[in-house]
Scaffold this active site. Structure first.
Site, mmCIF file in Angstrom:
data_model
loop_
_atom_site.group_PDB
_atom_site.id
_atom_site.type_symbol
_atom_site.label_atom_id
_atom_site.label_comp_id
_atom_site.label_asym_id
_atom_site.label_seq_id
_atom_site.Cartn_x
_atom_site.Cartn_y
_atom_site.Cartn_z
ATOM 1 N N ASP A 153 -17.771 -9.698 8.725
ATOM 2 C CA ASP A 153 -17.970 -8.265 8.969
ATOM 3 C C ASP A 153 -19.027 -8.086 10.063
ATOM 4 O O ASP A 153 -20.114 -8.671 9.992
ATOM 5 C CB ASP A 153 -18.425 -7.599 7.661
ATOM 6 N N GLU A 196 -14.122 -3.003 10.806
ATOM 7 C CA GLU A 196 -14.784 -4.094 11.540
ATOM 8 C C GLU A 196 -14.909 -5.331 10.660
ATOM 9 O O GLU A 196 -15.839 -6.105 10.788
ATOM 10 C CB GLU A 196 -16.158 -3.654 12.070
HETATM 11 P P1 GH3 Z 1 -23.162 -3.423 7.983
HETATM 12 O O1 GH3 Z 1 -24.023 -4.305 8.815
HETATM 13 O O2 GH3 Z 1 -23.762 -3.200 6.618
HETATM 14 O O3 GH3 Z 1 -21.767 -3.915 7.906
HETATM 15 O O4 GH3 Z 1 -23.165 -1.995 8.668
HETATM 16 P P2 GH3 Z 1 -22.030 -1.323 9.541
HETATM 17 O O5 GH3 Z 1 -22.653 -0.251 10.370
HETATM 18 O O6 GH3 Z 1 -21.285 -2.381 10.286
HETATM 19 O O7 GH3 Z 1 -21.045 -0.760 8.426
HETATM 20 P P3 GH3 Z 1 -20.603 0.707 8.100
HETATM 21 O O8 GH3 Z 1 -19.567 0.559 7.007
HETATM 22 O O9 GH3 Z 1 -21.776 1.596 7.809
HETATM 23 O O10 GH3 Z 1 -19.919 1.237 9.417
HETATM 24 C C1 GH3 Z 1 -18.718 0.748 9.912
HETATM 25 C C2 GH3 Z 1 -18.266 1.651 11.010
HETATM 26 O O11 GH3 Z 1 -17.112 1.118 11.664
HETATM 27 C C3 GH3 Z 1 -17.874 3.030 10.558
HETATM 28 C C4 GH3 Z 1 -16.562 3.313 11.240
HETATM 29 O O12 GH3 Z 1 -16.592 4.548 11.889
HETATM 30 C C5 GH3 Z 1 -16.435 2.203 12.246
HETATM 31 N N1 GH3 Z 1 -15.052 1.823 12.514
HETATM 32 C C6 GH3 Z 1 -14.084 1.465 11.613
HETATM 33 N N2 GH3 Z 1 -12.941 1.163 12.248
HETATM 34 C C7 GH3 Z 1 -13.174 1.318 13.586
HETATM 35 C C8 GH3 Z 1 -12.371 1.148 14.759
HETATM 36 O O13 GH3 Z 1 -11.180 0.785 14.702
HETATM 37 N N3 GH3 Z 1 -12.957 1.387 15.970
HETATM 38 C C9 GH3 Z 1 -14.266 1.775 16.068
HETATM 39 N N4 GH3 Z 1 -14.765 1.963 17.282
HETATM 40 N N5 GH3 Z 1 -15.038 1.976 14.986
HETATM 41 C C10 GH3 Z 1 -14.511 1.737 13.762
HETATM 42 MG MG MG Z 2 -20.184 -3.889 9.247
#
Ligand code: GH3
Ligand code: MG
Length: 310
Positions: A153, A196
């Site tokens: 992740d 992600e």
């Molecule tokens: P952690 O280190 O705990 O994993 O924190 P994080 O910020 O990586 O995790 P969090 O779950 O808070 O945020 C993940 C973000 O990923 C939120 C979401 O908007 C973004 N995201 C999910 N799918 C996609 C995508 O396909 N493209 C983009 N650009 N962002 C995405």
């Molecule tokens: Mg993350």
């Protein structure tokens, strides 16, 4: 009959039991199965069901000397595409039916491949992980673990989106997919689990090997993305060995616990779940050594693990 056909050239593998057929199907890709309901180890319709469940994209023709309507219906309900009574089978008809079924299947395969591919990165999607996991579980012989599952992740990915924008976020996801694929052996399954988060199914038979692989996957995701401003990217990893009675759900739950420990431990690291407890993967830090290793440097290392020196 198919071998004698002058119109179409078929490549044919002929086996004598349902078990052999399933074994071959697990190892190779076939366009068509022609299945005789009278095989010696055959439990009839149940075997058709097993084959079509394990290989849903391979059409099955059933051959039978029993022409009863109810047998034909049961075969189709179990997953057969067609039911062919042996008495009325002519070479030309069989060739034509087989060729048409293969053509139809090619079209369906293209659609199926699209349904297993993540459109952003081009690697497998979550469905592809499920399929790959089940395929690996079916192929395993005996009770010992032969493959592992890693969940990776991206760290603080939300802040990458917030700082550089969603498009850069997408580029980072694509780059991580590329780096994980590059760090993987060709027969591993690298998929985007969602958002992600990525999964990798890899060949491994021991916790030690799993440690090394988790470290290799996780460290491949440490890079700088783009020119000024540069986004620093890291990822965390949780991994486990898959036991013979594991479902994807049970194995991914352990890998997820380990991933959570990596996040709690400060991110940019790996933890392994060994089935009972969670351990950090320790990387050998060479920085205290005053030398600059080049590509042909050989390094001998001694480790102290608990009381024993390795
Ligand atoms: P952690 O280190 O705990 O994993 O924190 P994080 O910020 O990586 O995790 P969090 O779950 O808070 O945020 C993940 C973000 O990923 C939120 C979401 O908007 C973004 N995201 C999910 N799918 C996609 C995508 O396909 N493209 C983009 N650009 N962002 C995405
Ligand atoms: Mg993350």
């Amino acid at each position: 009959m198919l071998r004698r056909s002058r119109d179409v050239e078929f490549e044919i593998d002929h086996v004598h039991t349902a078990a052999e057929a399933i074994g071959k199907l697990d190892l190779n890709s076939y366009d068509l199965v022609i299945f005789d309901l009278g095989l010696p180890d055959n439990d009839g319709v149940a075997a058709i069901h097993r084959i079509s469940l394990a290989h849903p994209s391979t059409p099955v023709f059933v051959l039978s000397g029993d022409e009863r309507h109810e047998i034909a219906i049961a075969a189709i309900e179990a997953g057969a595409q067609d039911f062919l009574p042996k008495q009325h089978l002519a070479g030309q008809l069989l060739t034509r039916m087989a060729a048409m079924s293969i053509a139809r299947q090619k079209r369906l395969r293209t659609a199926e491949l699209a349904s297993l591919t993540d459109s952003l990165t081009g690697i497998g999607n979550r469905r592809a992980t499920d399929h790959a996991f089940e395929r690996r579980q079916r192929r395993r012989v005996g009770g010992s673990p032969v493959f592992g599952l890693a969940m990776i992740d991206i760290d603080r990915f939300k802040s990458i989106n917030d700082l550089y924008g969603h498009d850069v976020g997408d580029e980072v996801i694509r780059e991580v997919a590329f780096k994980l694929s590059k760090a993987s052996d060709p027969d591993w399954d690298v998929c985007r689990h969602g958002g992600e988060e990525f999964t990798v199914l890899f060949s491994s038979s021991s916790i030690e090997e799993t440690n090394l692989i988790a470290d290799r996957l996780q460290s491949s995701c440490t890079f700088s993305h783009g020119a000024a401003p540069v986004a620093r990217v890291t990822a965390s990893c949780g991994a486990t060995l898959v036991e013979h009675d594991d479902t994807f759900r049970s194995a991914s739950k352990r890998a997820d616990y380990a991933l959570y420990a990596s996040k709690q431990g400060g991110r940019c690291r790996s933890f392994i779940h060994d089935g009972k407890s969670i351990h950090p993967v320790t990387r050998v830090d060479l920085s205290p050594f005053a030398f600059a290793p080049s590509a042909d440097t050989t390094v001998a290392l001694a480790f102290r693990q608990g009381q024993s020196k390795v």
